[in-house]
Write a protein that holds these residues in place. Structure first.
Motif, PDB file in Angstrom:
ATOM      1  N   THR A 296       0.968  -1.132   0.075  1.00  0.00           N
ATOM      2  CA  THR A 296      -0.164  -0.018   0.009  1.00  0.00           C
ATOM      3  C   THR A 296       0.878   1.221   0.149  1.00  0.00           C
TER       4      THR A 296
ATOM      5  N   ASN B  38       2.219   1.720  -3.359  1.00  0.00           N
ATOM      6  CA  ASN B  38       1.478   2.344  -4.342  1.00  0.00           C
ATOM      7  C   ASN B  38       1.234   3.626  -4.177  1.00  0.00           C
ATOM      8  N   PHE B  39       1.104   4.031  -2.701  1.00  0.00           N
ATOM      9  CA  PHE B  39       0.715   5.548  -2.672  1.00  0.00           C
ATOM     10  C   PHE B  39       2.052   6.222  -2.997  1.00  0.00           C
TER      11      PHE B  39
ATOM     12  N   CYS C 255       1.723   6.570  -6.754  1.00  0.00           N
ATOM     13  CA  CYS C 255       0.800   7.507  -7.177  1.00  0.00           C
ATOM     14  C   CYS C 255       1.140   9.000  -6.967  1.00  0.00           C
TER      15      CYS C 255
ATOM     16  N   TYR D 246      -7.048   9.557  -3.439  1.00  0.00           N
ATOM     17  CA  TYR D 246      -6.278   8.379  -3.535  1.00  0.00           C
ATOM     18  C   TYR D 246      -6.489   7.444  -2.153  1.00  0.00           C
ATOM     19  N   LEU D 247      -6.262   8.278  -0.922  1.00  0.00           N
ATOM     20  CA  LEU D 247      -6.573   7.576   0.382  1.00  0.00           C
ATOM     21  C   LEU D 247      -7.864   7.174   0.647  1.00  0.00           C
TER      22      LEU D 247
ATOM     23  N   ASN E   6      -8.437   4.122  -1.808  1.00  0.00           N
ATOM     24  CA  ASN E   6      -7.689   2.890  -1.440  1.00  0.00           C
ATOM     25  C   ASN E   6      -8.557   2.235  -0.370  1.00  0.00           C
TER      26      ASN E   6
ATOM     27  N   CYS F  52     -12.319   0.844  -2.071  1.00  0.00           N
ATOM     28  CA  CYS F  52     -12.288   0.312  -3.840  1.00  0.00           C
ATOM     29  C   CYS F  52     -11.466  -0.784  -3.847  1.00  0.00           C
ATOM     30  N   SER F  53     -11.665  -1.811  -4.125  1.00  0.00           N
ATOM     31  CA  SER F  53     -10.669  -2.886  -4.414  1.00  0.00           C
ATOM     32  C   SER F  53      -9.839  -3.033  -5.783  1.00  0.00           C
TER      33      SER F  53
ATOM     34  N   LYS G 269      -7.230  -1.861  -7.890  1.00  0.00           N
ATOM     35  CA  LYS G 269      -6.157  -0.750  -7.632  1.00  0.00           C
ATOM     36  C   LYS G 269      -5.949   0.155  -8.936  1.00  0.00           C
TER      37      LYS G 269
ATOM     38  N   VAL H  14      -7.993   2.884  -8.180  1.00  0.00           N
ATOM     39  CA  VAL H  14      -7.577   3.652  -7.097  1.00  0.00           C
ATOM     40  C   VAL H  14      -6.285   4.596  -7.495  1.00  0.00           C
ATOM     41  N   LEU H  15      -5.524   4.325  -8.555  1.00  0.00           N
ATOM     42  CA  LEU H  15      -4.353   4.956  -9.113  1.00  0.00           C
ATOM     43  C   LEU H  15      -5.007   5.942 -10.105  1.00  0.00           C
TER      44      LEU H  15
END
Length: 156
Positions: free
Chosen positions: A4, A7-8, A11, A109-110, A113, A116-117, A119, A122-123
């Motif tokens: 996570t 990914n953050f 992003c 984004y947070l 995250n 939502c499943s 990804k 989310v990005l």
């Protein structure tokens, strides 16, 4: 570092890179609307943060617009970087607006995250939200700082 956080950071990097690429050419252009020039010449804002100016911006009816948080953010900009008294250098005002929009995209984004499943979604959605042409007026027009602040505080 867990997935996570990676990914953050990804992003964050991609969004910042896209933002700089798209918006940087207009950061240093002069004020182009009457409101921008009128705004930066309000006497209470020109002198940065002091007790008299703070009292004035938090008192309704003392000037044409009553947006005390917006005016306080301008006073902080002017106090740190100085005022563009003739409207030729709006860089600091626009950069502050862009930082607020970037911050809002990270909050989006947070939120995504958590709920939502997918990804990719989310990005992708915070980037689409940031580069949406609708936001051009919001960050380019110094007087629209109230919109940037509204988005950031609403998402919090």
């Amino acid at each position: 570092m867990n997935k996570t956080n990676k990914n953050f950071l990804f992003c964050l990097f991609i969004t910042t890179l896209i933002m700089i690429t798209i918006y940087s050419p207009a950061l240093s252009s002069p004020a182009f609307l009457t409101d921008d020039n009128a705004l930066i010449n309000i006497p209470q804002l020109r002198h940065g943060i002091n007790l008299n100016s703070l009292q004035t911006i938090f008192t309704p009816g003392t000037h044409i617009d009553f947006y005390p948080i917006r005016d306080l953010s301008y006073m902080i900009d002017i106090g740190i970087f100085g005022a563009p008294f003739n409207g030729t250098n709006m860089f600091v005002f626009r950069l502050h607006n862009l930082i607020l929009l970037l911050f809002s995209s990270y909050i989006i984004y947070l939120i995504l995250n958590v709920y939502c499943s997918n990804k990719f979604t989310v990005l992708f959605l915070p980037i689409v939200w940031l580069i949406n042409p609708f936001h051009s007026e919001t960050w380019l027009w110094a007087s629209a700082r109230k919109d940037c602040l509204n988005i950031a505080f609403t998402l919090l």
